[in-house]
Motif scaffolding. Sequence first.
Motif, PDB file in Angstrom:
ATOM      1  N   LEU A  31       6.567   6.748   6.194  1.00  0.00           N
ATOM      2  CA  LEU A  31       5.354   6.298   5.533  1.00  0.00           C
ATOM      3  C   LEU A  31       5.631   6.119   4.049  1.00  0.00           C
ATOM      4  O   LEU A  31       6.301   6.935   3.434  1.00  0.00           O
ATOM      5  N   LYS A  32       5.102   5.046   3.481  1.00  0.00           N
ATOM      6  CA  LYS A  32       5.146   4.865   2.031  1.00  0.00           C
ATOM      7  C   LYS A  32       3.834   5.415   1.503  1.00  0.00           C
ATOM      8  O   LYS A  32       2.794   5.249   2.119  1.00  0.00           O
ATOM      9  N   TRP A  33       3.898   6.071   0.348  1.00  0.00           N
ATOM     10  CA  TRP A  33       2.732   6.751  -0.194  1.00  0.00           C
ATOM     11  C   TRP A  33       2.281   6.134  -1.507  1.00  0.00           C
ATOM     12  O   TRP A  33       3.094   5.701  -2.305  1.00  0.00           O
ATOM     13  N   GLU A  34       0.972   6.098  -1.688  1.00  0.00           N
ATOM     14  CA  GLU A  34       0.324   5.659  -2.920  1.00  0.00           C
ATOM     15  C   GLU A  34      -0.282   6.877  -3.602  1.00  0.00           C
ATOM     16  O   GLU A  34      -0.525   7.894  -2.950  1.00  0.00           O
ATOM     17  N   THR A  35      -0.573   6.749  -4.875  1.00  0.00           N
ATOM     18  CA  THR A  35      -1.226   7.822  -5.619  1.00  0.00           C
ATOM     19  C   THR A  35      -2.497   7.297  -6.259  1.00  0.00           C
ATOM     20  O   THR A  35      -2.477   6.244  -6.908  1.00  0.00           O
ATOM     21  N   LEU A  36      -3.580   8.018  -6.054  1.00  0.00           N
ATOM     22  CA  LEU A  36      -4.836   7.748  -6.742  1.00  0.00           C
ATOM     23  C   LEU A  36      -4.918   8.747  -7.890  1.00  0.00           C
ATOM     24  O   LEU A  36      -4.961   9.955  -7.660  1.00  0.00           O
ATOM     25  N   ASN A  37      -4.878   8.238  -9.124  1.00  0.00           N
ATOM     26  CA  ASN A  37      -4.917   9.078 -10.317  1.00  0.00           C
ATOM     27  C   ASN A  37      -6.252   8.883 -11.012  1.00  0.00           C
ATOM     28  O   ASN A  37      -6.558   7.779 -11.459  1.00  0.00           O
ATOM     29  N   GLU A  38      -7.036   9.918 -11.098  1.00  0.00           N
ATOM     30  CA  GLU A  38      -8.323   9.892 -11.784  1.00  0.00           C
ATOM     31  C   GLU A  38      -8.266  10.905 -12.926  1.00  0.00           C
ATOM     32  O   GLU A  38      -7.375  11.760 -12.952  1.00  0.00           O
ATOM     33  N   PRO A  39      -9.211  10.844 -13.865  1.00  0.00           N
ATOM     34  CA  PRO A  39      -9.153  11.764 -15.012  1.00  0.00           C
ATOM     35  C   PRO A  39      -9.128  13.250 -14.629  1.00  0.00           C
ATOM     36  O   PRO A  39      -8.456  14.034 -15.291  1.00  0.00           O
ATOM     37  N   ASN A  40      -9.839  13.646 -13.556  1.00  0.00           N
ATOM     38  CA  ASN A  40      -9.903  15.076 -13.232  1.00  0.00           C
ATOM     39  C   ASN A  40      -9.198  15.463 -11.931  1.00  0.00           C
ATOM     40  O   ASN A  40      -9.223  16.623 -11.557  1.00  0.00           O
ATOM     41  N   TYR A  41      -8.574  14.509 -11.248  1.00  0.00           N
ATOM     42  CA  TYR A  41      -7.824  14.835 -10.034  1.00  0.00           C
ATOM     43  C   TYR A  41      -6.862  13.712  -9.673  1.00  0.00           C
ATOM     44  O   TYR A  41      -6.950  12.602 -10.194  1.00  0.00           O
ATOM     45  N   SER A  42      -5.940  14.031  -8.772  1.00  0.00           N
ATOM     46  CA  SER A  42      -5.070  13.011  -8.174  1.00  0.00           C
ATOM     47  C   SER A  42      -4.841  13.380  -6.715  1.00  0.00           C
ATOM     48  O   SER A  42      -4.990  14.540  -6.324  1.00  0.00           O
ATOM     49  N   ILE A  43      -4.506  12.372  -5.923  1.00  0.00           N
ATOM     50  CA  ILE A  43      -4.234  12.574  -4.500  1.00  0.00           C
ATOM     51  C   ILE A  43      -3.278  11.485  -4.047  1.00  0.00           C
ATOM     52  O   ILE A  43      -3.278  10.374  -4.587  1.00  0.00           O
ATOM     53  N   GLN A  44      -2.453  11.824  -3.071  1.00  0.00           N
ATOM     54  CA  GLN A  44      -1.528  10.843  -2.499  1.00  0.00           C
ATOM     55  C   GLN A  44      -1.935  10.559  -1.060  1.00  0.00           C
ATOM     56  O   GLN A  44      -2.439  11.441  -0.363  1.00  0.00           O
ATOM     57  N   TYR A  45      -1.682   9.323  -0.622  1.00  0.00           N
ATOM     58  CA  TYR A  45      -2.088   8.895   0.714  1.00  0.00           C
ATOM     59  C   TYR A  45      -1.156   7.787   1.204  1.00  0.00           C
ATOM     60  O   TYR A  45      -0.543   7.084   0.400  1.00  0.00           O
TER      61      TYR A  45
END
Length: 182
Positions: A31-45
């Motif tokens: 699986l290739k993963w992306e990162t969602l980066n927000e000011p108060n959190y981050s998550i990979q999916y």
Amino acid sequence: MPKIFITLLSLAFFAFGQLQDLNAKINGTNLKWETLNEPNYSIQYPSEWELNQSGQMGTAFMLFSPLESGQDQFRENVNLLLQDLSGYNIDLDKYAEISQEQVKSMITNSKIIESKRIKTGSEEYHKLVYTGDQGVFHLRFEQYYWIKNKQAFVLTFTCEQASFNSHKEVGKTILKSFTLKE
């Protein structure tokens, strides 16, 4: 100054190593993963999952798995709900207690499987795993709760009970990639 540079460089290598680990095989699939980066959190999916940040149902984001076949009626998903707790005297214990009561009263045929506090380094969160029915779907939920700066972060992985074993590794990897920022 050199110590700060070495620390930052070490963190960069650590972050790259984490992403490399995520790109490893899960359930026999690369699986290739992306990162969602927000000011108060981050998550990979996984990159093939759909990211929805429309605020639908009060969520900060929703991630949807691809359908597995033409007969598949349910898309496994991960979502984040942010809840302002200003003016309320609610700590993590109280929030978990209230949430469990809501599960019991609002989810048809609900059954709490696990409810426990988890501490990793300086982070502390509550994990709640339960099953229940929504319409024709028999679902399994895994939720993580954090309280930070008078805000509750509720991260939920939802999947059909019958297909939990085939989705649990990806779902749990997404959940564990969630990071609160200062």
